[in-house]
Design a protein around this motif. Structure first.
Motif, PDB file in Angstrom:
ATOM      1  N   ILE A   1       0.855  -1.178   0.000  1.00  0.00           N
ATOM      2  CA  ILE A   1       0.000   0.000   0.000  1.00  0.00           C
ATOM      3  C   ILE A   1       0.895   1.234   0.000  1.00  0.00           C
ATOM      4  O   ILE A   1       1.794   1.349   0.841  1.00  0.00           O
ATOM      5  CB  ILE A   1      -0.908   0.038   1.246  1.00  0.00           C
TER       6      ILE A   1
ATOM      7  N   TYR B   1       0.914   5.689  -0.609  1.00  0.00           N
ATOM      8  CA  TYR B   1       0.122   6.908  -0.745  1.00  0.00           C
ATOM      9  C   TYR B   1       1.050   8.115  -0.748  1.00  0.00           C
ATOM     10  O   TYR B   1       2.193   8.052  -0.292  1.00  0.00           O
ATOM     11  CB  TYR B   1      -0.948   7.018   0.349  1.00  0.00           C
TER      12      TYR B   1
ATOM     13  N   PRO C   1       0.810  11.832   0.749  1.00  0.00           N
ATOM     14  CA  PRO C   1      -0.042  12.598   1.659  1.00  0.00           C
ATOM     15  C   PRO C   1      -0.372  13.998   1.163  1.00  0.00           C
ATOM     16  O   PRO C   1       0.306  14.546   0.304  1.00  0.00           O
ATOM     17  CB  PRO C   1       0.774  12.657   2.953  1.00  0.00           C
TER      18      PRO C   1
ATOM     19  N   LEU D   1      -1.994   0.830   8.147  1.00  0.00           N
ATOM     20  CA  LEU D   1      -2.200   0.319   6.787  1.00  0.00           C
ATOM     21  C   LEU D   1      -2.328  -1.206   6.782  1.00  0.00           C
ATOM     22  O   LEU D   1      -3.287  -1.736   6.202  1.00  0.00           O
ATOM     23  CB  LEU D   1      -1.097   0.818   5.858  1.00  0.00           C
TER      24      LEU D   1
ATOM     25  N   ALA E   1      -7.781   0.229  -1.078  1.00  0.00           N
ATOM     26  CA  ALA E   1      -7.396   1.509  -1.697  1.00  0.00           C
ATOM     27  C   ALA E   1      -8.420   2.597  -1.398  1.00  0.00           C
ATOM     28  O   ALA E   1      -8.058   3.716  -0.996  1.00  0.00           O
ATOM     29  CB  ALA E   1      -7.230   1.337  -3.209  1.00  0.00           C
ATOM     30  N   HIS E   2      -9.675   2.297  -1.546  1.00  0.00           N
ATOM     31  CA  HIS E   2     -10.711   3.305  -1.331  1.00  0.00           C
ATOM     32  C   HIS E   2     -10.844   3.679   0.150  1.00  0.00           C
ATOM     33  O   HIS E   2     -11.132   4.836   0.469  1.00  0.00           O
ATOM     34  CB  HIS E   2     -12.037   2.851  -1.930  1.00  0.00           C
TER      35      HIS E   2
ATOM     36  N   VAL F   1      -8.352   3.723   2.362  1.00  0.00           N
ATOM     37  CA  VAL F   1      -7.227   4.611   2.673  1.00  0.00           C
ATOM     38  C   VAL F   1      -7.484   5.996   2.076  1.00  0.00           C
ATOM     39  O   VAL F   1      -7.236   7.017   2.721  1.00  0.00           O
ATOM     40  CB  VAL F   1      -5.893   4.013   2.170  1.00  0.00           C
ATOM     41  N   MET F   2      -8.010   6.028   0.869  1.00  0.00           N
ATOM     42  CA  MET F   2      -8.311   7.316   0.223  1.00  0.00           C
ATOM     43  C   MET F   2      -9.346   8.098   1.045  1.00  0.00           C
ATOM     44  O   MET F   2      -9.186   9.291   1.278  1.00  0.00           O
ATOM     45  CB  MET F   2      -8.817   7.067  -1.199  1.00  0.00           C
TER      46      MET F   2
ATOM     47  N   LEU G   1      -7.861   9.134   4.744  1.00  0.00           N
ATOM     48  CA  LEU G   1      -6.656   9.962   4.774  1.00  0.00           C
ATOM     49  C   LEU G   1      -6.734  11.170   3.849  1.00  0.00           C
ATOM     50  O   LEU G   1      -6.044  12.156   4.071  1.00  0.00           O
ATOM     51  CB  LEU G   1      -5.466   9.072   4.396  1.00  0.00           C
TER      52      LEU G   1
ATOM     53  N   PRO H   1      -5.483  11.596   0.803  1.00  0.00           N
ATOM     54  CA  PRO H   1      -4.161  11.924   0.286  1.00  0.00           C
ATOM     55  C   PRO H   1      -4.252  12.380  -1.171  1.00  0.00           C
ATOM     56  O   PRO H   1      -5.338  12.391  -1.761  1.00  0.00           O
ATOM     57  CB  PRO H   1      -3.425  10.591   0.382  1.00  0.00           C
TER      58      PRO H   1
ATOM     59  N   VAL I   1      -3.520   7.049  -3.835  1.00  0.00           N
ATOM     60  CA  VAL I   1      -3.297   5.766  -3.169  1.00  0.00           C
ATOM     61  C   VAL I   1      -3.024   4.710  -4.233  1.00  0.00           C
ATOM     62  O   VAL I   1      -3.658   4.711  -5.292  1.00  0.00           O
ATOM     63  CB  VAL I   1      -4.532   5.333  -2.336  1.00  0.00           C
TER      64      VAL I   1
ATOM     65  N   VAL J   1      -2.488   0.364  -4.421  1.00  0.00           N
ATOM     66  CA  VAL J   1      -2.496  -0.936  -3.752  1.00  0.00           C
ATOM     67  C   VAL J   1      -2.183  -1.986  -4.811  1.00  0.00           C
ATOM     68  O   VAL J   1      -2.787  -2.009  -5.883  1.00  0.00           O
ATOM     69  CB  VAL J   1      -3.859  -1.244  -3.084  1.00  0.00           C
TER      70      VAL J   1
END
Length: 182
Positions: A84, A86, A88, A98, A120-121, A123-124, A127, A129, A132, A134
């Motif tokens: 993973i 990203y 930021p 993560l 992925a979604h 974390v997006m 966060l 960022p 992202v 993955v």
């Protein structure tokens, strides 16, 4: 659930009262509940406010996260590694979060494509960022033990969001994944 496991054992021609199987319904039930424990939590609980204001603008990658999950089509395991990354936008996440997000989604009945996309979604969303990425490579026992019976085949999936949709950033991500490989 134990009663259902006893019925399954009978359906395959076993005696659930046989000495070696007496504890199997309970053990299987506990195992399945553990393997499906991701349904009992959400991303916000997993992250637990481990978001930190930081103006770091470089790429952050946690690679080779071991994944163990169950194929929703055959209830057989598939295992592999997920990376993973990203970039930021003024906020970073605690690095252990993560793998914890990946673990949460892997503790549900899955297909690899959805697992990759969900991580992925998530974390997006949590966060926000610049982007992202993955990448996941796995072996599926449903392909190795039954059906086509091809051992050693690997399935690779990826999801690229935000700035990772640019081939330049995506190429940098792939290059960094190869760094320090022996």
């Amino acid at each position: 659930m134990c009663g259902a496991v006893k019925i399954l054992l009978e359906c395959i021609g076993e005696d659930p009262n046989r000495e070696g199987l007496l504890g199997t319904p309970s053990r299987f039930s506990e195992t399945l509940l553990f393997l499906a424990s991701g349904y009992q939590c959400n991303v916000e609980q997993v992250v637990n406010d481990a978001l930190f204001r930081e103006e770091y603008r470089g790429m952050i990658i946690v690679k080779d996260i071991e994944i163990y999950t169950l194929c929703e089509h055959h209830l057989l395991p598939f295992t592999g590694k997920m990376s993973i990354g990203y970039v930021p936008s003024g906020t970073v996440i605690g690095l252990s979060k993560l793998p914890r997000i990946a673990e949460m989604f892997s503790r549900r009945l899955q297909i690899q494509e959805r697992l990759t996309r969900e991580v992925a979604h998530a974390v997006m969303k949590i966060l926000n960022p610049q982007g992202v990425a993955v990448l996941m490579a796995s072996s599926h026992l449903c392909m190795e033990m039954r059906g086509v019976r091809k051992t050693g085949a690997s399935t690779v999936t990826s999801e690229f969001l935000g700035c990772f949709e640019s081939s330049e950033i995506r190429n940098e991500f792939h290059a960094r994944l190869q760094a320090n490989k022996t």
